[in-house]
Write an enzyme that holds these catalytic residues in place. Structure first.
Site, PDB file in Angstrom:
ATOM      1  N   ASP A   1       0.852  -1.185   0.000  1.00  0.00           N
ATOM      2  CA  ASP A   1       0.000   0.000   0.000  1.00  0.00           C
ATOM      3  C   ASP A   1       0.894   1.243   0.000  1.00  0.00           C
ATOM      4  O   ASP A   1       1.920   1.281   0.686  1.00  0.00           O
ATOM      5  CB  ASP A   1      -0.885  -0.034   1.258  1.00  0.00           C
ATOM      6  CG  ASP A   1      -1.937   1.045   1.250  1.00  0.00           C
ATOM      7  OD1 ASP A   1      -3.076   0.749   0.880  1.00  0.00           O
ATOM      8  OD2 ASP A   1      -1.625   2.189   1.630  1.00  0.00           O
ATOM      9  N   ILE A   2       0.500   2.259  -0.787  1.00  0.00           N
ATOM     10  CA  ILE A   2       1.270   3.499  -0.814  1.00  0.00           C
ATOM     11  C   ILE A   2       0.957   4.305   0.443  1.00  0.00           C
ATOM     12  O   ILE A   2      -0.208   4.564   0.758  1.00  0.00           O
ATOM     13  CB  ILE A   2       0.927   4.337  -2.063  1.00  0.00           C
ATOM     14  CG1 ILE A   2       1.195   3.528  -3.331  1.00  0.00           C
ATOM     15  CG2 ILE A   2       1.747   5.628  -2.095  1.00  0.00           C
ATOM     16  CD1 ILE A   2       0.761   4.222  -4.611  1.00  0.00           C
TER      17      ILE A   2
ATOM     18  N   GLU B   1      -4.988   2.476  -3.974  1.00  0.00           N
ATOM     19  CA  GLU B   1      -3.517   2.530  -3.922  1.00  0.00           C
ATOM     20  C   GLU B   1      -2.907   1.256  -3.361  1.00  0.00           C
ATOM     21  O   GLU B   1      -1.746   1.228  -2.974  1.00  0.00           O
ATOM     22  CB  GLU B   1      -3.064   3.732  -3.083  1.00  0.00           C
ATOM     23  CG  GLU B   1      -3.348   3.627  -1.607  1.00  0.00           C
ATOM     24  CD  GLU B   1      -4.722   4.143  -1.215  1.00  0.00           C
ATOM     25  OE1 GLU B   1      -4.910   4.472  -0.033  1.00  0.00           O
ATOM     26  OE2 GLU B   1      -5.622   4.210  -2.077  1.00  0.00           O
TER      27      GLU B   1
END
Length: 270
Positions: free
Chosen positions: A139-140, A182
């Site tokens: 995950d960003i 994301e």
């Protein structure tokens, strides 16, 4: 790569019509280079070049040279092989449409639905052949804040860059997918946990060291990563496998972000 319109393949690509030359040593139309340089000589070969055409669009050409019998290509060869070429063109077109259907338009990674289907297939294969299988979820970090600051178009640029780095850090046999928003996932067939962790760390560090220009600002982003491997000695559903890697991912986020966590380190369940 021949240019469109040059040589037999180029002419077939341009016109969409097959070309049959029974003996190119006698041909004065397609092999002009031999006329220009007599030292080259003219090989005694037979050539049949067919367009791979679907709905009036040429997708490519297939060039057949010298039958194993030594006899030249004939009109009946062109007729029969044109049917095969048409079938090939349909298959290529269908494959392209299928690829579009399973690919995320922005990142060019696999979509969520295909990821889940592929994970189930790889889990079945790993059980059947008793091979290793690992899964990475990532995950960003602080992506919403980045979107709020620079806007969604710039956020999309970050997603595209992350996808590019994922492909650079994985093999052709791995599957990189956009899981949602994301969040991304990587399926690593024939990969033990230690190797999966090495891939995850290589990718995490590469993201951290990559600078992205957003509206004149040089921005660095980071990712949080979770890694899980599939135990072959117990029943495990795809949903459980994803949940294991997800738990590790959120442990990375809870632990300060920009880190990689292995599922087994959390609870010893696997």
């Amino acid at each position: 790569r021949p240019k469109i319109g040059d040589g037999i393949a180029g002419i077939v690509a341009k016109t969409g019509q097959p070309v049959l030359v029974a003996d190119i040593s006698k041909d004065k139309t397609y092999y002009k280079d031999f006329e220009e340089d007599l030292k080259l000589g003219r090989p005694k070969e037979s050539i049949l070049c067919l367009p791979l055409k679907y709905r009036k669009r040429v997708l490519g050409v297939v060039n057949l040279e010298s039958k194993t019998s030594g006899r030249p290509f004939e009109q009946r060869d062109e007729t029969v092989l044109s049917i095969l070429a048409n079938a090939i063109a349909v298959s290529i077109s269908n494959a392209r449409l299928y690829q579009l259907a399973i690919t995320d338009g922005l990142t060019k990674l696999a979509i969520h639905r295909y990821f889940k289907a592929r994970l189930e297939q790889e889990m079945s294969r790993a059980r059947r052949h008793q091979t290793t299988l690992s899964l990475i979820m990532l995950d960003i970090d602080h992506f919403k804040r980045l979107n709020d600051t620079y806007g969604h178009p710039e956020g999309d640029r970050v997603l595209v860059q992350i996808a590019k780095l994922m492909k650079e850090c994985t093999r052709d046999t791995d599957l990189c997918a956009r899981y949602g928003g994301e969040e991304f996932a990587i399926i690593l067939p024939d990969t033990p946990r230690a190797d999966a962790v090495a891939v995850a760390e290589r990718f995490r560090k590469k993201v951290e060291s990559t600078h992205i220009n957003l509206e004149g600002d040089t921005v660095s982003v980071t990712v949080s990563v979770g890694v899980a491997d599939m135990p072959l000695d117990r029943k495990l559903t795809p949903a459980e496998f994803i949940d294991f890697a997800d738990q590790a991912l959120y442990q990375s986020k809870d632990g300060g972000r920009n880190k990689t966590t292995i599922f087994e380190a959390l609870s010893g369940k696997v």
